[in-house]
Design a protein around this motif. Structure first.
Motif, PDB file in Angstrom:
ATOM      1  N   LYS A 247       0.826  -1.207   0.000  1.00  0.00           N
ATOM      2  CA  LYS A 247       0.000   0.000   0.000  1.00  0.00           C
ATOM      3  C   LYS A 247       0.864   1.264   0.000  1.00  0.00           C
ATOM      4  CE  LYS A 247      -4.183   1.908   1.885  1.00  0.00           C
ATOM      5  NZ  LYS A 247      -4.853   1.966   0.606  1.00  0.00           N
ATOM      6  N   GLY A 248       0.616   2.112  -1.015  1.00  0.00           N
ATOM      7  CA  GLY A 248       1.313   3.387  -1.125  1.00  0.00           C
ATOM      8  C   GLY A 248       2.745   3.316  -1.618  1.00  0.00           C
ATOM      9  N   GLN A 249       3.192   2.144  -2.093  1.00  0.00           N
ATOM     10  CA  GLN A 249       4.597   1.975  -2.492  1.00  0.00           C
ATOM     11  C   GLN A 249       4.845   1.923  -3.995  1.00  0.00           C
ATOM     12  OE1 GLN A 249       7.408   1.821  -0.259  1.00  0.00           O
ATOM     13  NE2 GLN A 249       5.732   2.857   0.809  1.00  0.00           N
ATOM     14  N   ARG A 250       3.782   2.066  -4.803  1.00  0.00           N
ATOM     15  CA  ARG A 250       3.960   1.948  -6.252  1.00  0.00           C
ATOM     16  C   ARG A 250       4.948   2.978  -6.800  1.00  0.00           C
ATOM     17  NH1 ARG A 250      -0.984   2.684 -10.385  1.00  0.00           N
ATOM     18  NH2 ARG A 250      -0.818   4.818  -9.623  1.00  0.00           N
ATOM     19  N   ALA A 251       4.799   4.234  -6.432  1.00  0.00           N
ATOM     20  CA  ALA A 251       5.688   5.283  -6.951  1.00  0.00           C
ATOM     21  C   ALA A 251       7.129   5.032  -6.521  1.00  0.00           C
ATOM     22  CB  ALA A 251       5.212   6.660  -6.498  1.00  0.00           C
ATOM     23  N   ALA A 252       7.318   4.644  -5.271  1.00  0.00           N
ATOM     24  CA  ALA A 252       8.675   4.373  -4.784  1.00  0.00           C
ATOM     25  C   ALA A 252       9.280   3.174  -5.509  1.00  0.00           C
ATOM     26  CB  ALA A 252       8.647   4.137  -3.277  1.00  0.00           C
ATOM     27  N   PHE A 253       8.478   2.153  -5.777  1.00  0.00           N
ATOM     28  CA  PHE A 253       8.952   0.989  -6.521  1.00  0.00           C
ATOM     29  C   PHE A 253       9.363   1.387  -7.930  1.00  0.00           C
ATOM     30  CE2 PHE A 253       7.658  -2.999  -8.964  1.00  0.00           C
ATOM     31  CZ  PHE A 253       8.839  -3.672  -8.703  1.00  0.00           C
ATOM     32  N   TYR A 254       8.516   2.149  -8.603  1.00  0.00           N
ATOM     33  CA  TYR A 254       8.835   2.593  -9.966  1.00  0.00           C
ATOM     34  C   TYR A 254      10.112   3.440  -9.976  1.00  0.00           C
ATOM     35  CZ  TYR A 254       8.463   4.764 -14.533  1.00  0.00           C
ATOM     36  OH  TYR A 254       8.736   5.208 -15.802  1.00  0.00           O
ATOM     37  N   GLU A 255      10.251   4.342  -9.031  1.00  0.00           N
ATOM     38  CA  GLU A 255      11.464   5.170  -8.945  1.00  0.00           C
ATOM     39  C   GLU A 255      12.700   4.304  -8.723  1.00  0.00           C
ATOM     40  OE1 GLU A 255      10.801   8.199  -5.984  1.00  0.00           O
ATOM     41  OE2 GLU A 255       9.017   8.932  -7.039  1.00  0.00           O
TER      42      GLU A 255
END
Length: 94
Positions: free
Chosen positions: A12-20
């Protein structure tokens, strides 16, 4: 040709951090430069805020398998463990 649709179900809430983290590691750029790669693109799911879709296409299963044996792919596994709850893969051969 072989296409994999890989859906990363991020924490939860980690998609942007994963993509980065993927971009910083150079996963996409390195994969696109590999022999036999035709496509390696990420997409953000509009209705699933924690999902990231990867569509990758290879000229042959052997080229895709070689991709799975690279150092970048090994580093990707650590990122998945850190950021993802689960991963779904749909495979298409044509």
């Amino acid at each position: 040709m072989l296409t994999w649709n890989v859906t990363y179900h991020c924490k939860k809430g980690q998609r942007a951090a994963f993509y980065e983290a993927l971009c910083a590691l150079g996963v996409g750029a390195n994969s696109r430069a590999e022999e036999g790669n035709c496509r390696y693109d990420y997409y953000f799911a509009a209705e699933a805020p924690d999902d990231l879709l990867l569509v990758e296409t290879w000229t042959s299963p052997a080229c895709q398998q070689a991709h799975c044996e690279t150092e970048i792919f090994a580093a990707l596994q650590a990122l998945k463990a850190r950021f993802c709850e689960s991963v779904e893969i749909d495979r298409f051969t044509y």
